[in-house]
Every structure is written in structure tokens, then in C-alpha cells.
Enzyme design. Structure first.
Site, mmCIF file in Angstrom:
data_model
loop_
_atom_site.group_PDB
_atom_site.id
_atom_site.type_symbol
_atom_site.label_atom_id
_atom_site.label_comp_id
_atom_site.label_asym_id
_atom_site.label_seq_id
_atom_site.Cartn_x
_atom_site.Cartn_y
_atom_site.Cartn_z
ATOM 1 N N LYS A 324 71.159 28.890 59.605
ATOM 2 C CA LYS A 324 71.479 30.326 59.578
ATOM 3 C C LYS A 324 71.222 31.004 60.918
ATOM 4 C CE LYS A 324 71.820 31.153 54.701
ATOM 5 N NZ LYS A 324 71.192 31.534 53.450
ATOM 6 N N ARG A 359 68.276 24.198 49.979
ATOM 7 C CA ARG A 359 69.745 24.216 50.001
ATOM 8 C C ARG A 359 70.168 23.993 51.445
ATOM 9 N NH1 ARG A 359 73.893 27.654 51.109
ATOM 10 N NH2 ARG A 359 75.729 27.478 49.776
HETATM 11 N N1 HH2 Z 1 73.190 30.973 51.302
HETATM 12 C C1 HH2 Z 1 74.538 30.955 51.373
HETATM 13 C C2 HH2 Z 1 75.312 30.770 50.224
HETATM 14 N N2 HH2 Z 1 74.723 30.586 49.028
HETATM 15 N N3 HH2 Z 1 72.764 30.366 47.731
HETATM 16 C C3 HH2 Z 1 71.430 30.356 47.636
HETATM 17 N N4 HH2 Z 1 70.830 30.156 46.449
HETATM 18 N N5 HH2 Z 1 70.631 30.552 48.737
HETATM 19 C C4 HH2 Z 1 71.155 30.776 49.967
HETATM 20 O O1 HH2 Z 1 70.381 30.985 50.916
HETATM 21 C C5 HH2 Z 1 72.591 30.781 50.099
HETATM 22 C C6 HH2 Z 1 73.366 30.577 48.938
HETATM 23 C C7 HH2 Z 1 75.197 31.111 52.699
HETATM 24 O O2 HH2 Z 1 75.354 29.866 53.322
HETATM 25 P P1 HH2 Z 1 76.678 28.986 53.332
HETATM 26 O O3 HH2 Z 1 77.125 28.680 51.946
HETATM 27 O O4 HH2 Z 1 76.416 27.808 54.174
HETATM 28 O O5 HH2 Z 1 77.731 29.895 54.064
HETATM 29 P P2 HH2 Z 1 78.971 30.759 53.569
HETATM 30 O O6 HH2 Z 1 78.459 31.823 52.667
HETATM 31 O O7 HH2 Z 1 79.566 31.292 54.832
HETATM 32 O O8 HH2 Z 1 79.926 29.846 52.832
#
Ligand code: HH2
Length: 391
Positions: A324, A359
Site C-alpha cells: 500500500k 491479506r
Molecule cells: N484492501 C484492499 C481491498 N480489499 N479487504 C480487506 N479486508 N482489507 C484490506 O486492507 C483491503 C481489502 C485494497 O487492496 P487491493 O485489493 O490490492 O487493491 P484494489 O482495491 O485497487 O483492487
């Protein structure tokens, strides 16, 4: 022989008693000071002090072993009335804080979260996710990546069809379903580990659960879709209740908290109640402070540094720091692909502070860091990774 001093932070628990009147605080101080534990140190009361916060508020603090804190709550309870309620709260928070025997059943698979740190591999089938956008939009590549993460040691695969990065606009339900449902069907037929669906839309969650997912990972903490908790309950699914302030579109526009940990804790506690009221078993609820979701750099660092405070909610903690932006800000690294080492630092510390599920994008690296940290935790506390072992 030269004297040897060993000073360590392990073994002592600090209970900060917010919200007491000066009279109540004075009574507690006098009660604890009047008790003589004598030779029996186990039943001696904890030390009582007062901590002054940045805003000038002075708050009573108890410091001691778990037995000593329990003894304090017994002494406080003897006052009756409001003191009894306070003592009960101290005891239940302490029990939650020390708890580590979390087991979660997901469609026949039982995840023994107390035995070791678990890893949730991220599978984003989006064109625009902040780190892996576009990489797994092709279904065959998505499948191959899921298989790779399982081989590397993932315990859960978290499938998302909509990016919730800062500034992201909502995606249509149809498009989200088109991206994830065929993939969930294929993965659930092929893999034996639980699948979670990363969505805040109850209609999407329902279809994903029908297709084979057994966990709903809701970045809105069950708030954006009013019937999300009911849908999870009907399907017997587990839920990840994540904290967010605002919506993905506006959450990073100067988020402000008077008390970041307190406000997130209240949001998560209300989310747990909401889930239970809808019929989700408490044992199927996980909590997540939502790193980067309506938080400044300082908020994110504070959450990580004080992560263990969320243990008092009595549910396993999911931590999502992977690649992040706050890591890039600290390290001066703009590209998410180069934030892996920084992510690993947050993972080791997160486990030490009580995270049960991580995660992550980088499963193989995380497995190494988690197994190593677990081994140190087990050896130094005599308990599993997520147990403070303060009894
Ligand atoms: N962060 C993201 C998405 N879902 N769910 C949980 N439980 N905790 C988190 O910290 C979290 C999450 C954001 O990350 P990512 O899926 O890699 O990115 P994007 O939202 O751009 O797809």
C-alpha cells in the site's frame, strides 16, 4: 560478577481506563492502594498510574500481569453499581485480548487461526487495481495465479472484481459479476481452500456464495448494502468486517479522527453486533482496521503500532497492508511492485501485535516471514503466534 539486568515489555498488560470521572478514578486508586498482596504476588493488585494524553486529559492506567488485572477488576467490582459494570468490562476485554483459540469453519474446511498465522492471497480480476490491475483480467492467467498462490502456501484466496483504491468510482453489478463468477465457479471446483469474495454489494456476494465462495470480505464493514449481513447469514458464510471512513471515492480527502483507534474499534464493534443481529455466528466474524481506507500516513502507522488494542473485540484480526501507498511514502518508493520488503516489515510487526490473517499479494514471501515470526512468538511466549501468553 557484574549484575545482569533483563528488562522486557512482555508479560505486562496495560489497561487504559477512558471515560471515568475524577471521583471514580480516585476511588479506584484508593481501593487498589489499600490492598496488600503480601507475599502472594499473583493476587497483588496491578500498579495504578495516570497517563496524560496529548489533549491534556489525564486517564487512569492499570499495569500488571493478567492475574493482577483480574484481581483489580475483582476489587473494583466490590464497589457495586457503575464500578461493577466497569469491572465486568475490564474482565471481558482482558479475556478477549488473551484469546487465541479462533477456529473458523468455511464450507467444511476448518481454519485453525490460533495454530499459526493464516494467509489470504489477493486475486484481483480488475483492469485498474492499484498494484496488480490488468495482470489477471484474463481468466486463464487468474486461474494460474490462484494455483501459484496455493502452491506458495495461501490458506484463502480473496477474489475481487472492483478496485476500491482511493478515488475509485463504483463498478456496475453486471460487470463485477461477469469478472468474478465464472472464476469462483472454476476455483471452487478445483481448490480445496476457502474462497472469499471482496465486495460490498450484497447482490454480488449472494451470487459469489452460490458459486462457491464461503467468506464475504466487505470493505464497508457490512454498511454499504443494508442486507449484506443477512445474505452472509443465510449462506452460513464467514464475514470480514473492515473499517472505512467515507467511500473509496472520497475517503482520502483529509480524513480526520479525534481518536483513531477508539473510532475504528467502535465501528468494528457495531459491525460485529450488526452481523450477529442478522444471524451471522460471532465465531464467523473477522475484523480488519482497513489500512488506507480513509487514513493518513500517521493514522496507518498508529493502527499498526497499536494493532493489539483491537484484540479486545474478541475476534481475529485481518491485516491488509500489502504494497500500500503508506509503505511507498515512508520508503520513498512510488511503484507498488517495489514495496514488498516494506510490506514484510508490516507483516512481522502485525503478527507480533496480534494479526491472525494477512491479506497479501506476495504469498511466498509472506509465508516465510509469517512462519519465522510465528516460531519466535511460540518460543518466547510459549503460545501460538497470536497469543500474548500473559497468564
Ligand atoms: N484492501 C484492499 C481491498 N480489499 N479487504 C480487506 N479486508 N482489507 C484490506 O486492507 C483491503 C481489502 C485494497 O487492496 P487491493 O485489493 O490490492 O487493491 P484494489 O482495491 O485497487 O483492487
Amino acid at each position: 560478577m557484574a549484575p545482569v539486568f533483563r528488562i522486557s515489555g512482555h508479560g505486562a498488560i496495560t489497561v487504559v481506563l477512558h471515560g471515568l470521572t475524577p471521583e471514580e478514578s480516585g476511588e479506584i486508586r484508593n481501593a487498589l492502594r489499600s490492598v496488600d498482596g503480601g507475599a502472594d504476588q499473583k493476587s497483588a493488585p496491578p500498579s495504578f498510574s495516570e497517563q496524560t494524553f496529548r489533549d491534556g486529559a489525564t486517564v487512569p492506567v492499570l499495569t500488571g500481569t493478567a492475574d493482577q488485572i483480574r484481581e483489580a477488576s475483582r476489587i473494583i467490582a466490590a464497589y457495586g453499581g457503575r464500578a461493577r459494570a466497569l469491572a465486568e468490562k475490564i474482565s471481558s476485554h482482558l479475556d478477549n485480548y488473551l484469546r487465541s483459540d479462533y477456529k473458523m469453519s468455511c464450507k467444511g474446511t476448518v481454519l485453525d487461526l490460533g495454530s499459526r498465522t493464516h494467509i489470504m492471497g489477493i486475486l484481483n480480476v480488475t483492469p485498474d487495481s492499484f498494484s496488480d490491475g490488468g495482470r489477471y483480467a484474463d481468466p486463464e492467467r487468474a486461474l494460474a495465479h490462484a494455483r501459484d498462490m496455493v502452491t506458495a502456501g495461501a490458506d484463502i484466496i480473496d477474489i475481487g472484481g472492483e478496485s476500491t483504491r482511493p478515488g475509485a468510482l463504483p463498478l456496475s453489478e453486471e460487470e463485477e459479476l461477469r469478472r468474478i463468477i465464472p472464476l469462483i465457479e472454476r476455483l471452487s471446483a478445483e481448490l480445496s481452500i476457502p474462497l472469499s469474495v471482496d465486495t460490498y454489494k450484497s447482490s454480488v456476494a449472494r451470487k459469489a456464495l452460490d458459486a462457491g465462495a464461503s467468506i464475504v470480505n466487505d470493505i464497508s464493514g457490512l454498511r454499504f448494502s443494508p442486507d449484506m449481513a443477512m445474505i452472509a447469514a443465510d449462506a452460513g458464510a464467514a464475514v470480514v468486517i473492515m473499517h472505512i471512513k467515507g467511500t473509496p471515492r472520497d475517503m482520502q480527502q483529509k480524513p480526520v479522527y479525534a481518536d483513531v483507534i477508539g473510532e475504528i474499534s467502535s465501528f468494528l464493534a457495531e459491525g460485529i453486533e450488526l452481523a450477529e443481529r442478522a444471524g451471522v455466528s460471532r465465531e464467523k466474524v473477522l475484523i480488519d482496521p482497513g489500512i488506507g481506507f480513509g487514513k493518513t500516513l500517521e493514522h496507518n502507522l498508529t493502527i499498526l503500532g497499536r494493532l493489539e488494542e483491537f484484540r479486545t473485540l474478541g475476534r481475529p484480526i485481518v491485516l491488509g497492508t500489502s504494497r500500500k501507498k503508506f509503505i511507498g511514502t515512508v520508503l520513498g518508493i512510488p511503484g507498488p511492485d517495489h514495496r514488498v520488503l516494506g510490506s514484510m516489515a508490516t507483516i512481522a510487526l502485525g503478527i507480533e501485535r496480534g494479526a491472525s490473517v494477512l491479506r497479501v499479494h506476495d504469498v511466498a514471501e509472506t509465508v516465510q516471514v509469517a512462519r519465522m515470526t510465528d516460531a519466535i512468538m511460540r518460543t518466547t511466549t510459549g503460545f501460538s503466534s497470536s497469543n500474548r501468553g500473559n497468564q
